[in-house]
Design an enzyme around this catalytic site. Structure first.
Site, PDB file in Angstrom:
ATOM      1  N   TYR A  38     -65.812  73.418   5.661  1.00 18.56           N
ATOM      2  CA  TYR A  38     -67.082  74.030   6.039  1.00 18.56           C
ATOM      3  C   TYR A  38     -66.954  74.791   7.361  1.00 18.56           C
ATOM      4  O   TYR A  38     -67.759  75.663   7.655  1.00 18.56           O
ATOM      5  CB  TYR A  38     -68.177  72.968   6.127  1.00 18.56           C
ATOM      6  CG  TYR A  38     -69.572  73.497   5.977  1.00 18.56           C
ATOM      7  CD1 TYR A  38     -69.929  74.291   4.887  1.00 18.56           C
ATOM      8  CD2 TYR A  38     -70.552  73.206   6.916  1.00 18.56           C
ATOM      9  CE1 TYR A  38     -71.212  74.783   4.740  1.00 18.56           C
ATOM     10  CE2 TYR A  38     -71.849  73.686   6.774  1.00 18.56           C
ATOM     11  CZ  TYR A  38     -72.174  74.472   5.689  1.00 18.56           C
ATOM     12  OH  TYR A  38     -73.453  74.957   5.556  1.00 18.56           O
ATOM     13  N   LYS A  77     -74.985  75.903  11.435  1.00 20.84           N
ATOM     14  CA  LYS A  77     -76.110  75.102  10.957  1.00 20.84           C
ATOM     15  C   LYS A  77     -76.631  74.170  12.049  1.00 20.84           C
ATOM     16  O   LYS A  77     -77.844  73.910  12.128  1.00 20.84           O
ATOM     17  CB  LYS A  77     -75.702  74.293   9.720  1.00 20.84           C
ATOM     18  CG  LYS A  77     -75.378  75.139   8.502  1.00 20.84           C
ATOM     19  CD  LYS A  77     -76.558  75.979   8.037  1.00 20.84           C
ATOM     20  CE  LYS A  77     -76.280  76.676   6.715  1.00 20.84           C
ATOM     21  NZ  LYS A  77     -77.384  77.562   6.294  1.00 20.84           N
TER      22      LYS A  77
END
Length: 259
Positions: A160, A167
């Site tokens: 990720y 995020k």
């Protein structure tokens, strides 16, 4: 049978629809079923072709160009909403991007330009959208801003990469904007879905494994769907969610509680 959530008379902007499997497709469908008038955006002419079946199926009248790397397109979107509706009740931010090497590589190896691009598209675009939406939300007497996040913001998710940092910043922006806009009766929330196969997710290496783990380890032993996310979002933007702001709301079959 009347929907449990009532969005009649509300006008909402929904970004991030890429195809039928998009999270935003489920959001649009749920909001429209609840009675909202929905405006959706597309990134470029290539992506518009994938939206046409959705637009036709849902009966969407307003489909506008929005490329967050081109500020003039955001200006035009909000100018058109103001001219036609004179207000906005909610806006959904569902956009993220990182260069493949930065997404799959180590965070410590992230390029400066790649980091800046990922943060700009994935995080600061929500801030810009909120700033543009603020006057129209005020005209509606207040409203709701929602963005999409993921568990990788607070826990390390393999492959990720830099998106986890984006995020985390996005969730912080949600809290700060909820504080800053609360006096205008504008609520700001983040929704954190569990893994589901979207076009964006297909670019993450090993994503099938993440979905399998979610089914195996989550308390409810199942994956979520765009419709599940849409149901939560339609609740949050409705009057029923009027006292919910600044939160990260999980819809992941309980996976986030597992250590």
């Amino acid at each position: 049978m009347k929907p449990i959530i009532n969005l009649e008379g509300k006008v909402g902007l929904i970004t991030g629809i890429a195809n039928e499997k998009s999270i935003s497709t489920g959001v649009a469908e749920s909001c429209i079923e609840a009675g909202a008038k929905v405006i959706i955006t597309y990134q470029n002419e290539k992506t518009l072709a994938f939206l046409e079946p959705i637009v036709s199926r849902l009966g969407v009248e307003d489909v506008l160009l929005l490329d967050v790397t081109k500020p003039e397109t955001m200006d035009e979107v909000f100018a058109k909403i103001d001219a036609k509706y004179g207000k906005l009740d909610f806006a959904i931010h569902s956009m993220a991007f990182a260069k493949r090497d930065d997404l799959h590589g180590r965070v410590v190896d992230t390029s400066a330009d790649g980091f800046a691009l990922a943060m700009d598209v994935s995080t600061h675009s929500f801030v810009r959208l909120a700033r543009k939406a603020e006057p129209l939300l005020e005209k509606a007497g207040g409203g709701s801003l929602i963005t999409m996040t993921y568990l990788g913001s607070e826990k390390v998710i393999a492959n990720y990469g830099v998106m986890g940092l984006c995020k985390a910043a996005l969730e912080a922006a949600t809290r700060y904007m909820a504080f800053e806009l609360g006096s205008k009766n504008i609520r700001v929330n983040a929704v954190s879905p569990g893994p589901l196969m979207t076009r964006a997710a297909s670019g993450i290496a090993g994503f099938d494994g993440l979905m399998a783990a979610a089914v195996d380890r989550s308390p409810l032993h199942r994956l979520v769907t765009p419709e599940d996310i849409g149901a939560l979002v339609s609740f949050l933007v409705s009057d029923a969610g009027r006292n919910m702001s600044g939160g990260v709301h999980f819809v992941d079959a309980g996976y986030n509680i597992i250590g």
